[in-house]
Design a protein around this motif. Structure first.
Motif, PDB file in Angstrom:
ATOM      1  N   UNK A 103      40.270  34.776  45.406  1.00  8.94           N
ATOM      2  CA  UNK A 103      39.017  34.098  45.080  1.00  8.94           C
ATOM      3  C   UNK A 103      37.826  34.647  45.867  1.00  8.94           C
ATOM      4  N   UNK A 104      38.102  35.668  46.687  1.00  2.00           N
ATOM      5  CA  UNK A 104      37.042  36.232  47.519  1.00  2.00           C
ATOM      6  C   UNK A 104      36.113  37.131  46.712  1.00  2.00           C
ATOM      7  N   UNK A 105      34.848  37.107  47.077  1.00  8.01           N
ATOM      8  CA  UNK A 105      33.860  38.007  46.480  1.00  8.01           C
ATOM      9  C   UNK A 105      33.579  39.193  47.396  1.00  8.01           C
ATOM     10  N   UNK A 106      34.329  39.315  48.491  1.00  9.55           N
ATOM     11  CA  UNK A 106      34.120  40.416  49.434  1.00  9.55           C
ATOM     12  C   UNK A 106      34.509  41.745  48.798  1.00  9.55           C
ATOM     13  N   UNK A 107      33.921  42.809  49.304  1.00 11.81           N
ATOM     14  CA  UNK A 107      34.231  44.140  48.796  1.00 11.81           C
ATOM     15  C   UNK A 107      34.121  45.158  49.914  1.00 11.81           C
ATOM     16  N   UNK A 108      34.740  46.308  49.707  1.00 15.57           N
ATOM     17  CA  UNK A 108      34.708  47.397  50.675  1.00 15.57           C
ATOM     18  C   UNK A 108      33.405  48.171  50.545  1.00 15.57           C
ATOM     19  N   UNK A 109      33.142  49.110  51.465  1.00 12.34           N
ATOM     20  CA  UNK A 109      31.925  49.926  51.340  1.00 12.34           C
ATOM     21  C   UNK A 109      31.839  50.702  50.028  1.00 12.34           C
TER      22      UNK A 109
END
Length: 352
Positions: free
Chosen positions: A84-90
């Protein structure tokens, strides 16, 4: 009085021990800080997501760690936080993709010393109402379908194997469609459903409809696009004209949020699928401008490496010189080049 005091003290010590034990059971093994990052809502904050899942390799390793230690309740929580995370890598790769990649590995190869069936059995026993086991079950059915069918296609495939292939895929499709509603709220569920739907046109799920529904809801979950794109290449029965049409279409449709970067991104992502995209009519001017936007938006070395490779392929000395100058020296030997365009070969061409 003394005895009563000793009893109370013993009870107090035991309570502290139980609390510590419970804390250990509810904390991730790597979560040793004073403030826990293992329980929601803290585990879903940006700081805790970064602490728990710092990058793709570490995330994969930590999920495997939970499997090997049989901490399936913690695994469920981890997969929920990740999915459910909206985080992303570079590079823009969504953290939620880690859930898909790890479950695919668990379902097809298991874990060190643990077969896929043993893993699923232990997980089911520990968490009977698991939200994520339907993904494991569906991917396992797909794996068995492909083992039955093999690499034969068309007239080369035996009718019996084709029938079994279709039956297994239909079962996988049905498992996902009957999965808990909570699972269907994650891009993970849609990704697995799309992968299976692309294997056969005889399923209840229609691949084009599922793809459009998925990207409408999660337009920045780039693996959706690449999953479809990888099926359009020549070795999958498609051609580079199909690939170019798809890349051009979605580059234009994503321009409002991604600028011109999507054009280069999709071609670069195909490299990760082991497919070196070299369509004859590739517009290098457009690709070069797209790379510039991509690298400005997502400062990941992967894109700098890819730009150098494409510049070499296009025999663009100025672009190649700029690309090499923009890459740290310790990263140069590890550049992932296009097929036929190694770092050594390109440097030799450039020096000639």
């Amino acid at each position: 009085m003394v005895r009563r005091h000793r009893v109370r003290r013993a009870i107090g010590v035991f309570a502290v021990f139980l609390a510590a034990t419970a804390s250990a059971q509810t904390r991730y093994p790597w979560d040793t800080g004073t403030v826990s990052c293992s329980m929601p809502p803290a585990s879903t904050t940006a700081a805790c997501l970064q602490a728990n899942w710092p990058d793709f390799p570490e995330t994969s390793q930590r999920l495997q760690q939970l499997v090997l230690s049989r901490q399936f309740a913690l695994l469920e929580r981890a997969l929920t936080d990740i999915s459910q995370s909206a985080s992303e890598s570079p590079s823009g790769r969504p953290l939620s993709y880690s859930a898909f990649a790890s479950l695919l590995a668990f379902a097809t190869t298991g874990a060190p010393g643990v077969t896929p069936s043993q893993l699923a059995q232990a997980w089911r026993a520990a968490v009977p109402g698991s939200h994520f086991l339907p993904v494991i079950d569906a991917l396992a059915l797909r794996e068995r379908a492909w083992k039955i069918r093999g690499s034969a296609t068309g007239a080369q495939a035996l009718p019996e194997s084709e029938q079994l292939f279709a039956t297994r895929l239909a079962s996988a499709d049905r498992v996902l469609l009957e999965a808990p509603p909570e699972l269907k709220q994650f891009p993970l569920w849609h990704h697995v459903l799309l992968v299976i739907a692309l294997d056969s046109r005889k399923l209840q799920t229609d691949a084009p409809s599922e793809f459009h529904a998925a990207v409408k809801r999660w337009p920045r979950y780039f693996p959706f696009y690449v999953t479809v794109l990888a099926r359009m290449t020549p070795n999958q029965g498609g051609n580079w004209e199909f690939v170019e049409w798809f890349v051009d279409t979605w580059a234009r449709q994503s321009a409002a949020t991604e600028g011109s970067s999507m054009y280069a991104r999709l071609y670069v992502e195909l490299i990760g699928y082991g497919k070196d995209p070299i369509p004859r009519h590739l517009d290098w001017g457009r690709m070069k401008a797209s790379f510039a936007d991509l690298m400005a938006r997502y400062p990941d070395p992967e894109f700098k490496h890819a730009f150098a490779a494409y510049a070499c392929r296009a025999a663009d000395r100025l672009a190649f010189r700029r690309a090499i100058a923009n890459i740290a020296p310790d990263q140069l030997p590890h550049i992932e080049w296009l097929h036929g365009y190694s770092y050594a070969a390109c440097m030799k061409w450039y020096a000639g």
